[in-house]
Design a protein around this motif. Structure first.
Motif, mmCIF file in Angstrom:
data_model
loop_
_atom_site.group_PDB
_atom_site.id
_atom_site.type_symbol
_atom_site.label_atom_id
_atom_site.label_comp_id
_atom_site.label_asym_id
_atom_site.label_seq_id
_atom_site.Cartn_x
_atom_site.Cartn_y
_atom_site.Cartn_z
ATOM 1 N N GLU A 1 6.475 13.187 -41.804
ATOM 2 C CA GLU A 1 6.864 14.165 -40.772
ATOM 3 C C GLU A 1 5.770 14.347 -39.728
ATOM 4 O O GLU A 1 6.056 14.597 -38.554
ATOM 5 N N TYR A 2 4.513 14.236 -40.173
ATOM 6 C CA TYR A 2 3.380 14.388 -39.247
ATOM 7 C C TYR A 2 3.442 13.338 -38.139
ATOM 8 O O TYR A 2 3.293 13.657 -36.953
ATOM 9 N N PHE A 3 3.690 12.101 -38.517
ATOM 10 C CA PHE A 3 3.731 11.003 -37.538
ATOM 11 C C PHE A 3 4.976 11.094 -36.652
ATOM 12 O O PHE A 3 4.910 10.785 -35.464
ATOM 13 N N HIS A 4 6.078 11.542 -37.223
ATOM 14 C CA HIS A 4 7.292 11.726 -36.414
ATOM 15 C C HIS A 4 7.085 12.825 -35.371
ATOM 16 O O HIS A 4 7.577 12.720 -34.242
ATOM 17 N N ALA A 5 6.334 13.877 -35.744
ATOM 18 C CA ALA A 5 6.041 14.962 -34.801
ATOM 19 C C ALA A 5 5.173 14.454 -33.652
ATOM 20 O O ALA A 5 5.393 14.812 -32.485
ATOM 21 N N LEU A 6 4.183 13.595 -33.957
ATOM 22 C CA LEU A 6 3.343 13.002 -32.911
ATOM 23 C C LEU A 6 4.176 12.097 -32.002
ATOM 24 O O LEU A 6 4.003 12.093 -30.771
ATOM 25 N N GLN A 7 5.089 11.333 -32.594
ATOM 26 C CA GLN A 7 5.932 10.426 -31.823
ATOM 27 C C GLN A 7 6.833 11.180 -30.855
ATOM 28 O O GLN A 7 7.026 10.755 -29.716
ATOM 29 N N SER A 8 7.357 12.320 -31.305
ATOM 30 C CA SER A 8 8.278 13.087 -30.462
ATOM 31 C C SER A 8 7.588 13.622 -29.211
ATOM 32 O O SER A 8 8.219 13.820 -28.174
ATOM 33 N N LYS A 9 6.266 13.852 -29.293
ATOM 34 C CA LYS A 9 5.501 14.343 -28.138
ATOM 35 C C LYS A 9 4.782 13.210 -27.387
ATOM 36 O O LYS A 9 4.020 13.473 -26.456
ATOM 37 N N LYS A 10 4.982 11.978 -27.833
ATOM 38 C CA LYS A 10 4.321 10.801 -27.225
ATOM 39 C C LYS A 10 2.808 10.998 -27.136
ATOM 40 O O LYS A 10 2.166 10.735 -26.114
ATOM 41 N N ILE A 11 2.242 11.438 -28.241
ATOM 42 C CA ILE A 11 0.809 11.746 -28.297
ATOM 43 C C ILE A 11 -0.003 10.497 -28.620
ATOM 44 O O ILE A 11 0.424 9.648 -29.392
ATOM 45 N N THR A 12 -1.186 10.393 -28.021
ATOM 46 C CA THR A 12 -2.160 9.361 -28.385
ATOM 47 C C THR A 12 -3.159 10.003 -29.341
ATOM 48 O O THR A 12 -3.749 11.036 -29.015
ATOM 49 N N ALA A 13 -3.318 9.429 -30.524
ATOM 50 C CA ALA A 13 -4.150 10.059 -31.556
ATOM 51 C C ALA A 13 -5.222 9.108 -32.074
ATOM 52 O O ALA A 13 -4.948 7.938 -32.346
ATOM 53 N N LEU A 14 -6.443 9.636 -32.188
ATOM 54 C CA LEU A 14 -7.571 8.893 -32.746
ATOM 55 C C LEU A 14 -8.012 9.553 -34.049
ATOM 56 O O LEU A 14 -8.018 10.778 -34.152
ATOM 57 N N ALA A 15 -8.385 8.747 -35.023
ATOM 58 C CA ALA A 15 -8.886 9.257 -36.304
ATOM 59 C C ALA A 15 -10.383 9.003 -36.397
ATOM 60 O O ALA A 15 -10.843 7.882 -36.157
ATOM 61 N N PHE A 16 -11.150 10.055 -36.751
ATOM 62 C CA PHE A 16 -12.602 9.910 -36.926
ATOM 63 C C PHE A 16 -12.935 8.742 -37.846
ATOM 64 O O PHE A 16 -13.822 7.939 -37.567
ATOM 65 N N GLU A 17 -12.206 8.694 -38.987
ATOM 66 C CA GLU A 17 -12.579 7.745 -40.038
ATOM 67 C C GLU A 17 -12.277 6.296 -39.682
ATOM 68 O O GLU A 17 -12.705 5.388 -40.386
ATOM 69 N N PHE A 18 -11.539 6.054 -38.584
ATOM 70 C CA PHE A 18 -11.222 4.680 -38.175
ATOM 71 C C PHE A 18 -12.136 4.178 -37.056
ATOM 72 O O PHE A 18 -12.160 2.981 -36.765
ATOM 73 N N ILE A 19 -12.873 5.084 -36.396
ATOM 74 C CA ILE A 19 -13.742 4.686 -35.277
ATOM 75 C C ILE A 19 -14.919 3.873 -35.810
ATOM 76 O O ILE A 19 -15.583 4.273 -36.766
ATOM 77 N N LYS A 20 -15.159 2.728 -35.174
ATOM 78 C CA LYS A 20 -16.252 1.847 -35.597
ATOM 79 C C LYS A 20 -17.449 1.950 -34.656
ATOM 80 O O LYS A 20 -17.298 2.197 -33.456
ATOM 81 N N ASP A 21 -18.635 1.712 -35.226
ATOM 82 C CA ASP A 21 -19.866 1.687 -34.433
ATOM 83 C C ASP A 21 -20.159 0.249 -33.995
ATOM 84 O O ASP A 21 -19.426 -0.678 -34.337
ATOM 85 N N ILE A 22 -21.258 0.072 -33.278
ATOM 86 C CA ILE A 22 -21.620 -1.255 -32.760
ATOM 87 C C ILE A 22 -21.802 -2.257 -33.899
ATOM 88 O O ILE A 22 -21.453 -3.434 -33.773
ATOM 89 N N ASP A 23 -22.351 -1.787 -35.040
ATOM 90 C CA ASP A 23 -22.628 -2.692 -36.159
ATOM 91 C C ASP A 23 -21.411 -2.911 -37.068
ATOM 92 O O ASP A 23 -21.526 -3.554 -38.117
ATOM 93 N N GLY A 24 -20.255 -2.357 -36.676
ATOM 94 C CA GLY A 24 -19.040 -2.555 -37.469
ATOM 95 C C GLY A 24 -18.845 -1.528 -38.567
ATOM 96 O O GLY A 24 -17.847 -1.567 -39.284
ATOM 97 N N SER A 25 -19.793 -0.587 -38.706
ATOM 98 C CA SER A 25 -19.658 0.458 -39.730
ATOM 99 C C SER A 25 -18.796 1.601 -39.200
ATOM 100 O O SER A 25 -18.483 1.672 -38.017
ATOM 101 N N TYR A 26 -18.432 2.519 -40.088
ATOM 102 C CA TYR A 26 -17.637 3.684 -39.713
ATOM 103 C C TYR A 26 -18.563 4.905 -39.719
ATOM 104 O O TYR A 26 -18.846 5.466 -40.783
ATOM 105 N N PRO A 27 -19.068 5.328 -38.557
ATOM 106 C CA PRO A 27 -20.123 6.354 -38.519
ATOM 107 C C PRO A 27 -19.726 7.701 -39.121
ATOM 108 O O PRO A 27 -20.530 8.334 -39.796
ATOM 109 N N ALA A 28 -18.486 8.152 -38.891
ATOM 110 C CA ALA A 28 -18.063 9.460 -39.416
ATOM 111 C C ALA A 28 -17.994 9.432 -40.944
ATOM 112 O O ALA A 28 -18.483 10.342 -41.619
ATOM 113 N N VAL A 29 -17.406 8.371 -41.481
ATOM 114 C CA VAL A 29 -17.292 8.234 -42.936
ATOM 115 C C VAL A 29 -18.682 8.155 -43.566
ATOM 116 O O VAL A 29 -18.969 8.804 -44.577
#
Length: 397
Positions: free
Chosen positions: A128-156
């Motif tokens: 339901e969370y993703f369907h709610a985002l789709q209905s508003k045509k939202i662009t969403a970023l997740a902290f845990e998926f963002i990569k750093d220059i060295d390929g690591s995940y800085p937030a995680v």
């Protein structure tokens, strides 16, 4: 007639193609109060807000949003943030910044085409969370998926550092607790045998747990099935400690002797159960188990999710601490850590001319996008919830 590799048109003078300069964007960021159970962190500290405002950006913040992280409204106001008591105004901003993902009701308050930057916490989400985002045509970023220059995940990585360090400090508290503990001082006092700690896993959380335990003078043993991870941990510690692959006999022997056992083992979907209930039964009376990986199921068979309000339970005379969101206990430290990661990304996004341009310039940031104008772009998320996904490179404007 001689054959030429060029046509007549190609030999004529051509117009020069010049690089179009990136146009700097202005950000308008909404910072709502966290409403999720036990969430005490905030994405931006007053210093980060001050830096954003100094670069010409606006921050609209819900009153009291920083209170649980020990930041007052006055500190944010002095830093240049605009304060409001109306959450609808905050969720009406073009960019929403949250630690926890918003609820469906909060998504309803957002305007179409909003940019959402938050954690995703895949294991706790529903379709339901993703369907709610789709209905508003939202662009969403997740902290845990963002990569750093060295390929690591800085937030995680950063939050794992906090969880690893905290696990040893929490164990030290529990060992002297009047109700649960044995009255043991965590460390190595002259003439007294050192505290024995067993760590299961050799990732970032395990490494920082080992560093903290060694710093207090404890004797540390680390178990993991990856020799490469064990070797890296040894090198990062700059000293030789006991390391072993996970063999039941050796692990049981260590668990029977240890005062503290820390579970920091991760798996693709669920954390593997490494320590069985039979092993826990044979541990010392009053020993402490800290299961850091409880948010993905836990690697002790006896682990059950607990809360910050009631963090422990006793099973087979062993104290278990199984709170899934350990960094939230240290809300100010965790907030500083998240802010240090997110604010440079925001400033760079503005320099690049907005999220669209930023994704073209920064592959690591683009990796964090799981919803693009209402279309799911993360294949793993799509497979998890049985929702159609599209490669972001095929639909970027």
């Amino acid at each position: 007639m001689p054959i030429t590799p060029f046509t007549r048109q190609q030999l004529l003078p051509q117009e020069e193609t010049l690089e179009v300069m990136k146009q700097r964007g202005e950000l308008f960021i909404g910072l709502p109060k966290e409403t999720s159970f036990q969430e005490r962190r905030i994405c931006l500290t007053p210093d980060a807000v001050s830096s954003l405002v100094a670069h010409g950006h606006r921050v609209l913040m819900e009153s009291g949003a920083g209170q649980t992280a020990s930041y007052s409204d006055k500190e944010y106001s002095d830093a240049g943030a605009e304060i409001t008591h109306d959450p609808k105004k905050v969720f009406g901003c073009p960019i929403i910044l949250k630690v926890e993902p918003p609820t469906v009701k909060e998504i309803e308050m957002m305007n179409p085409e909003t940019l959402l930057i938050s954690a995703l916490q895949l294991k706790t989400q529903k379709a339901e969370y993703f369907h709610a985002l789709q209905s508003k045509k939202i662009t969403a970023l997740a902290f845990e998926f963002i990569k750093d220059i060295d390929g690591s995940y800085p937030a995680v990585k950063s939050l794992s550092e906090i969880a690893g360090t905290a696990s040893v400090l929490i164990a030290a508290e529990l060992m002297i607790s009047q109700k649960l503990g044995k009255g043991l001082l965590f460390g190595n006092i002259t003439g007294v045998p050192p505290t024995e700690v067993v760590i299961i896993g050799a990732g970032t959380a395990a490494e920082f747990a080992a560093k903290t335990a060694i710093g207090l003078g404890a004797s540390v043993k680390v178990f993991d099935n990856s020799i490469n991870k064990l070797r890296r941990l040894q090198n990062n510690l700059n000293q030789r400690i006991f390391t072993s692959t996970i063999q039941e006999k050796a692990l049981l022997k260590s668990l029977m002797r240890c005062d503290v056992a820390i579970g920091a083992m991760r798996g693709k979907d669920r954390s593997p159960v490494i320590v069985t209930e039979t092993m826990v039964e044979r541990m010392k009376r009053g020993a402490v188990v800290i299961d850091i990986s409880i948010d993905t199921g836990g690697c002790f068979e006896t682990s059950e999710i607990t809360t910050h309000e009631k963090p422990t339970f006793v099973k087979h005379n062993v104290t278990h601490y199984c709170v899934p969101n350990i960094p939230s206990r240290y809300s100010k430290t965790a907030s500083l850590s998240i802010s240090n990661i997110i604010s440079p990304f925001l400033l760079q996004m503005a320099e690049d001319g907005g999220i669209e341009s930023a994704m073209r310039c920064d592959a690591g940031l683009k990796n964090g996008v799981y919803m693009y104008h209402g279309r799911l772009t993360n294949r793993g998320v799509g497979e998890w919830f049985d929702i159609d996904s599209t490669d972001i490179n095929l639909i970027m404007f």
